[in-house]
Write an enzyme that holds these catalytic residues in place. Structure first.
Site, short mmCIF file in Angstrom:
data_model
loop_
_atom_site.label_atom_id
_atom_site.label_comp_id
_atom_site.label_asym_id
_atom_site.label_seq_id
_atom_site.Cartn_x
_atom_site.Cartn_y
_atom_site.Cartn_z
CB SER A 21 -0.82 -0.11 0.97
OG SER A 21 -2.03 -1.07 1.03
CE LYS A 70 -9.02 -6.04 4.85
NZ LYS A 70 -8.94 -6.70 3.23
N GLY A 247 -3.20 -10.93 -9.69
CA GLY A 247 -3.42 -11.12 -8.40
C GLY A 247 -2.79 -9.35 -8.01
#
Ligand code: ATR
Length: 285
Positions: A21, A70, A247
């Site tokens: 990220s 999450k 992916g």
């Protein structure tokens, strides 16, 4: 350059030091000329809600959220979008005037990647192999965005049934074990592997989640594993002339949506993909 004026976002997870990220988001910020930066912050399991509170206190503009936070972050946010309410998990937080709003961009990221590649799942028959968190997001997004029929196949059938229950009410959904995966694959338009089968460094390295004999040139074959980028499943799909998405497709497009939520700007997916490939030591393709 990071200065006092820089707006900070952070990715939280445990582990988080392997996360792609920061390189993707920082490349996008630089491309747009934005005075923004992302850092990776290790946050221990169970501390997701505390991290939301701390980020709010410190004026962090947004969070990217990965395992194992999450669900905790979804619960801790002040507001949740409809998909977060349905799935109970979030991968993105936007802080606005002190309020934290939770979103999940994973499933829509994969659908965006498909649409960008010319394979809109609207009207399609889909086989999703695996029933973890990624599969749930994908089932929810694909059915919300018009997939006609979705079958979830999983080693543990009870989990496949739970995953199928995440589908939009209008879609036709089913759940099966892995024994029947070849027969179903042969009769669908899109096959998605969300399991870790084929991942380097696991017991199933080199293995296929769907028999190669079931793959057809008309298929779109998607793998969310990106280590290796060309999984055995994608190599087999390529060999029969099927279209493939690797992916990084979902990873990049879920991050593009995060950028939109934080900055209201849409970066080119290619900028994020090139950054991710560079971090993986792979050339752009
Ligand atoms: P995530 O949330 O990242 O999607 P997860 O919840 O760990 O990951 O789910 C992993 C998925 O890979 C599951 O569907 C798992 O099957 P089970 O639910 O039966 O455990 C699947 N999986 C992992 N290793 C597998 C293997 N060797 N063969 C078949 N399925 C496998």
């Amino acid at each position: 350059m990071i200065a006092a004026s820089t707006t900070v976002v952070a990715v939280i997870g445990d582990p988080v030091r392997h996360s792609l990220s920061p390189v993707m988001h920082n490349a996008a910020f630089a491309h747009a000329g934005l005075d923004w930066a992302m850092v990776a912050l290790p946050v221990r399991a169970g501390d997701g809600a505390a991290a939301v509170s701390a980020a709010r206190t410190m004026g962090v503009a947004g969070l990217a959220v990965t395992m194992p936070h999450k669900a905790d972050v979804a619960a801790a946010a002040d507001h949740r979008d409809a998909t977060v309410q349905r799935l109970g998990v979030a991968n993105t937080v936007v802080f606005d005037g002190g309020a934290a709003t939770a979103y999940t961009t994973d499933g829509d990221g994969l659908v965006d990647a498909m649409v960008s590649a010319g394979h809109d799942p609207a009207g399609a028959r889909v086989l999703i192999v695996g029933a973890g968190g990624a599969a749930r997001s994908i089932v929810e997004a694909m059915t919300r965005r018009g997939a006609r029929a979705v079958t979830v196949a999983n080693r543990t059938v009870a989990r496949a049934e739970e995953c199928a229950a995440c589908a939009d009410a209008d879609a036709s959904v089913g759940a099966i074990g892995l024994d029947d995966v070849g027969d179903v694959a042969a009769a669908v338009d899109i096959v998605v592997n969300t399991t870790s089968v084929g991942m380097a460094g696991t017991d199933s390295e080199g293995a296929l989640v769907v028999p190669a004999a079931a793959l057809r040139p008309e298929h779109l074959v998607v793998d969310i594993v990106y280590h290796p980028l060309q999984t055995p499943f994608l190599v087999a799909a390529d060999a029969v002339g099927a279209a493939t998405l690797d992916g990084l497709a979902m990873l990049v497009h879920q991050a593009v949506r995060q950028q939109m939520l934080w900055t209201s700007q849409t970066p080119p997916a290619s900028v994020l993909r090139t950054a991710a490939l560079g971090a993986l030591g792979l050339a752009d393709s």
